[in-house]
Write a protein that holds these residues in place. Structure first.
Motif, PDB file in Angstrom:
ATOM      1  N   ILE A   1      40.065  79.356  16.677  1.00  0.00           N
ATOM      2  CA  ILE A   1      39.174  79.720  15.563  1.00  0.00           C
ATOM      3  C   ILE A   1      39.743  80.966  14.889  1.00  0.00           C
ATOM      4  O   ILE A   1      40.048  81.955  15.561  1.00  0.00           O
ATOM      5  N   CYS A   2      39.872  80.917  13.575  1.00  0.00           N
ATOM      6  CA  CYS A   2      40.345  82.079  12.834  1.00  0.00           C
ATOM      7  C   CYS A   2      39.381  82.383  11.680  1.00  0.00           C
ATOM      8  O   CYS A   2      38.827  81.463  11.059  1.00  0.00           O
ATOM      9  N   ILE A   3      39.205  83.673  11.427  1.00  0.00           N
ATOM     10  CA  ILE A   3      38.348  84.130  10.329  1.00  0.00           C
ATOM     11  C   ILE A   3      39.115  85.166   9.522  1.00  0.00           C
ATOM     12  O   ILE A   3      39.640  86.137  10.076  1.00  0.00           O
TER      13      ILE A   3
ATOM     14  N   SER B   1      32.130  81.011   6.610  1.00  0.00           N
ATOM     15  CA  SER B   1      32.602  79.857   7.382  1.00  0.00           C
ATOM     16  C   SER B   1      33.589  80.295   8.465  1.00  0.00           C
ATOM     17  O   SER B   1      33.937  81.479   8.572  1.00  0.00           O
ATOM     18  N   VAL B   2      34.033  79.342   9.248  1.00  0.00           N
ATOM     19  CA  VAL B   2      35.103  79.582  10.224  1.00  0.00           C
ATOM     20  C   VAL B   2      36.120  78.462  10.076  1.00  0.00           C
ATOM     21  O   VAL B   2      35.786  77.332   9.690  1.00  0.00           O
ATOM     22  N   TRP B   3      37.381  78.795  10.365  1.00  0.00           N
ATOM     23  CA  TRP B   3      38.446  77.787  10.392  1.00  0.00           C
ATOM     24  C   TRP B   3      38.722  77.461  11.854  1.00  0.00           C
ATOM     25  O   TRP B   3      38.869  78.354  12.683  1.00  0.00           O
ATOM     26  N   ILE B   4      38.758  76.174  12.174  1.00  0.00           N
ATOM     27  CA  ILE B   4      38.945  75.763  13.573  1.00  0.00           C
ATOM     28  C   ILE B   4      39.966  74.646  13.650  1.00  0.00           C
ATOM     29  O   ILE B   4      39.977  73.733  12.811  1.00  0.00           O
ATOM     30  N   LYS B   5      40.831  74.720  14.672  1.00  0.00           N
ATOM     31  CA  LYS B   5      41.832  73.679  14.900  1.00  0.00           C
ATOM     32  C   LYS B   5      41.763  73.211  16.346  1.00  0.00           C
ATOM     33  O   LYS B   5      41.718  74.024  17.278  1.00  0.00           O
ATOM     34  N   ASP B   6      41.726  71.914  16.514  1.00  0.00           N
ATOM     35  CA  ASP B   6      41.789  71.298  17.845  1.00  0.00           C
ATOM     36  C   ASP B   6      43.273  71.227  18.226  1.00  0.00           C
ATOM     37  O   ASP B   6      44.046  70.470  17.617  1.00  0.00           O
ATOM     38  N   LEU B   7      43.697  72.009  19.211  1.00  0.00           N
ATOM     39  CA  LEU B   7      45.111  72.088  19.562  1.00  0.00           C
ATOM     40  C   LEU B   7      45.583  70.892  20.381  1.00  0.00           C
ATOM     41  O   LEU B   7      46.771  70.778  20.669  1.00  0.00           O
ATOM     42  N   GLU B   8      44.663  70.014  20.727  1.00  0.00           N
ATOM     43  CA  GLU B   8      45.039  68.819  21.475  1.00  0.00           C
ATOM     44  C   GLU B   8      45.352  67.676  20.516  1.00  0.00           C
ATOM     45  O   GLU B   8      46.381  67.014  20.636  1.00  0.00           O
TER      46      GLU B   8
ATOM     47  N   MET C   1      50.191  72.252  41.699  1.00  0.00           N
ATOM     48  CA  MET C   1      48.945  72.343  40.935  1.00  0.00           C
ATOM     49  C   MET C   1      48.765  71.105  40.053  1.00  0.00           C
ATOM     50  O   MET C   1      49.738  70.553  39.527  1.00  0.00           O
ATOM     51  N   PRO C   2      47.537  70.650  39.885  1.00  0.00           N
ATOM     52  CA  PRO C   2      47.298  69.538  38.953  1.00  0.00           C
ATOM     53  C   PRO C   2      47.604  69.976  37.528  1.00  0.00           C
ATOM     54  O   PRO C   2      47.574  71.170  37.218  1.00  0.00           O
ATOM     55  N   LYS C   3      47.896  69.011  36.686  1.00  0.00           N
ATOM     56  CA  LYS C   3      48.199  69.329  35.295  1.00  0.00           C
ATOM     57  C   LYS C   3      47.005  70.032  34.649  1.00  0.00           C
ATOM     58  O   LYS C   3      45.868  69.578  34.760  1.00  0.00           O
ATOM     59  N   LYS C   4      47.288  71.132  33.993  1.00  0.00           N
ATOM     60  CA  LYS C   4      46.213  71.894  33.357  1.00  0.00           C
ATOM     61  C   LYS C   4      45.841  71.272  32.020  1.00  0.00           C
ATOM     62  O   LYS C   4      46.706  70.974  31.198  1.00  0.00           O
ATOM     63  N   HIS C   5      44.562  71.076  31.820  1.00  0.00           N
ATOM     64  CA  HIS C   5      44.074  70.581  30.538  1.00  0.00           C
ATOM     65  C   HIS C   5      43.654  71.771  29.674  1.00  0.00           C
ATOM     66  O   HIS C   5      43.186  72.789  30.177  1.00  0.00           O
ATOM     67  N   ARG C   6      43.841  71.623  28.401  1.00  0.00           N
ATOM     68  CA  ARG C   6      43.394  72.682  27.498  1.00  0.00           C
ATOM     69  C   ARG C   6      41.879  72.842  27.593  1.00  0.00           C
ATOM     70  O   ARG C   6      41.151  71.853  27.683  1.00  0.00           O
ATOM     71  N   GLU C   7      41.424  74.080  27.578  1.00  0.00           N
ATOM     72  CA  GLU C   7      39.981  74.312  27.628  1.00  0.00           C
ATOM     73  C   GLU C   7      39.641  75.619  26.918  1.00  0.00           C
ATOM     74  O   GLU C   7      40.442  76.544  26.838  1.00  0.00           O
ATOM     75  N   GLY C   8      38.429  75.659  26.409  1.00  0.00           N
ATOM     76  CA  GLY C   8      37.912  76.879  25.809  1.00  0.00           C
ATOM     77  C   GLY C   8      38.385  77.140  24.393  1.00  0.00           C
ATOM     78  O   GLY C   8      39.081  76.320  23.764  1.00  0.00           O
ATOM     79  N   TYR C   9      37.994  78.318  23.909  1.00  0.00           N
ATOM     80  CA  TYR C   9      38.261  78.717  22.532  1.00  0.00           C
ATOM     81  C   TYR C   9      39.061  80.020  22.494  1.00  0.00           C
ATOM     82  O   TYR C   9      38.878  80.899  23.333  1.00  0.00           O
ATOM     83  N   TYR C  10      39.907  80.098  21.492  1.00  0.00           N
ATOM     84  CA  TYR C  10      40.597  81.339  21.164  1.00  0.00           C
ATOM     85  C   TYR C  10      40.121  81.757  19.779  1.00  0.00           C
ATOM     86  O   TYR C  10      40.087  80.939  18.851  1.00  0.00           O
ATOM     87  N   ILE C  11      39.733  83.023  19.620  1.00  0.00           N
ATOM     88  CA  ILE C  11      39.250  83.525  18.334  1.00  0.00           C
ATOM     89  C   ILE C  11      40.158  84.650  17.858  1.00  0.00           C
ATOM     90  O   ILE C  11      40.473  85.578  18.626  1.00  0.00           O
TER      91      ILE C  11
END
Length: 405
Positions: free
Chosen positions: A372-374, A383-390, A313-323
């Motif tokens: 994303i965490c609330i 507001s919302v707290w968001i972190k880019d995991l990359e 499989m090709p290397k998986k890139h991070r995608e989408g959001y987790y809330i």
């Protein structure tokens, strides 16, 4: 505890991801070659396979999931894909119209055989069928398409070729082979049965003692008519021109009775004793056998389970959001946010109140790009707290500004 039946397995991640990856990319390549998708029923009349696959085959003789349904019909679960596609081709009267049709298909097949590595009782195939293209260049095109698919996945292979002859040269060869077999009493019981029903199938026997006997058997490749010889010569020249390496295997007969002329298999050393990963050939009489008008046909099928371990499989890139919710009061907002975001984004959500550390761990497991965490603080500030995991950057942003991004 109720478990899956022997020889039948659940398809779960990561294997299910490989399956989807395989199907999607084979479909793309097939479409580039002008093929359209067809889906035929899993359940068919038993007569379809007895008349097409042939009574002499192990599939019909030993392996079909066959039963009488509540309406008294003799039915079975499809053991292979070609016969159903041919039945659909005739039922839609494409044979009468004389049109050229090209189909690709995929899905489960069923054979009651001894389960082993790469061979299950429920297994999956990807296949193609091309009708009303009698030119040998179509044989070459089919092989080149299959090569493109295997090359895309980086699967190593060897191509084996043979010609099974036509109605002009097969009868004379059959008589020679039958005369040879009449003097052989030490062949296995399967070969004795095939000797009476479809003698050429004995050459496909995997019994070592039988193979030793057949070393002296006449070979069809040496008994072809001039037309079949010329077509095989042309096919080899085309493959040479496209740098497709191959070997001639004069005992390659395929496992089904409906093949004639070109037969081929792609084999791999990386999957154990059952080394065939794909194969097919021409079946110019099959439409006629099933009461259609004479129509040429050629196709191939790949056993997907046999290929799974060979696919990288090709290397998986991070995608989408987790809330995730940090407190009970934030659960409703997290839920509503996920619904709004799913119109344009891939979103997963955890409804349970968890710590920030736990949510970040879950987001990482799901390979999400953003977490994303609330919690109470975010609710009070709207507001919302968001972190880019990359890139590991994090920030707080107003709820309305986030939705308007």
């Amino acid at each position: 505890m109720i478990q899956a039946l022997r020889g039948m397995k659940d398809l779960l991640s990561p294997q299910s991801e490989k399956y989807i990856y395989f199907i999607e990319n084979c479909s793309k390549i097939a479409k580039k070659y002008g093929y359209e998708y067809i889906e035929t029923p899993i359940l068919e009349e038993t007569a379809l396979f007895k008349r097409s696959v042939g009574e002499s085959s192990d599939i019909v003789g030993k392996e079909m999931y066959q039963f009488t349904d509540k309406g008294g019909n003799d039915v079975c679960m499809r053991p292979e894909g070609t016969a159903g596609v041919v039945r659909a081709f005739i039922q839609q009267k494409y044979d009468r119209a004389g049109v050229q049709k090209k189909f690709f298909y995929y899905g489960p097949m069923f054979r009651y055989e001894r389960p082993q590595k790469g061979r299950l009782r429920e297994f999956h195939q990807f296949g193609v069928e091309s009708f009303n293209q009698a030119d040998i260049r179509e044989d070459a095109t089919i092989i080149l398409m299959l090569r493109d698919m295997l090359d895309f996945f980086g699967i190593g292979y060897k191509l084996e070729l043979n010609s099974l002859g036509c109605s002009d040269c097969m009868p004379a060869y059959r008589e020679k082979l039958v005369n040879f077999l009449q003097n052989e009493d030490n062949i296995c019981e399967d070969c004795k049965r095939r000797r009476e029903t479809n003698p050429i199938r004995v050459l496909d026997c995997k019994n070592k003692s039988c193979q030793d006997i057949y070393k002296k058997a006449p070979l069809l490749i040496d008994n072809l008519c001039s037309t079949c010889r010329d077509e095989m010569s042309t096919l080899k020249k085309i493959l040479d021109s496209f740098d497709v390496a191959y070997t001639i295997n004069p005992k390659l007969v395929r496992g089904l009775d409906y093949y004639n002329k070109t037969a081929f298999e792609f084999v791999s050393d990386g999957i154990g004793a059952q080394n065939a990963i794909a194969g097919g050939g021409r079946y110019d009489k099959l439409v006629e056998y099933l009461d259609g008008k004479p129509t040429s046909g050629i196709g191939f099928a790949m056993g997907i389970e046999r290929l799974m371990d060979l696919i990288v499989m090709p290397k998986k890139h991070r995608e989408g959001y987790y809330i995730g919710a940090l407190c009970d009061e934030a659960q409703e907002r997290c839920f509503k946010l996920s619904i709004k975001m799913r119109k344009t984004e891939k979103v997963s959500i955890n409804y349970d109140k968890k710590s920030l550390k736990a949510h970040l761990k879950n987001a990482d497991k799901q390979n999400a790009r953003y977490c994303i965490c609330i919690g109470e603080d975010e609710l009070s500030k709207d507001s919302v707290w968001i972190k880019d995991l990359e890139n590991k950057k994090e920030k707080s942003i107003s709820y309305s500004e986030f939705l308007g991004k």
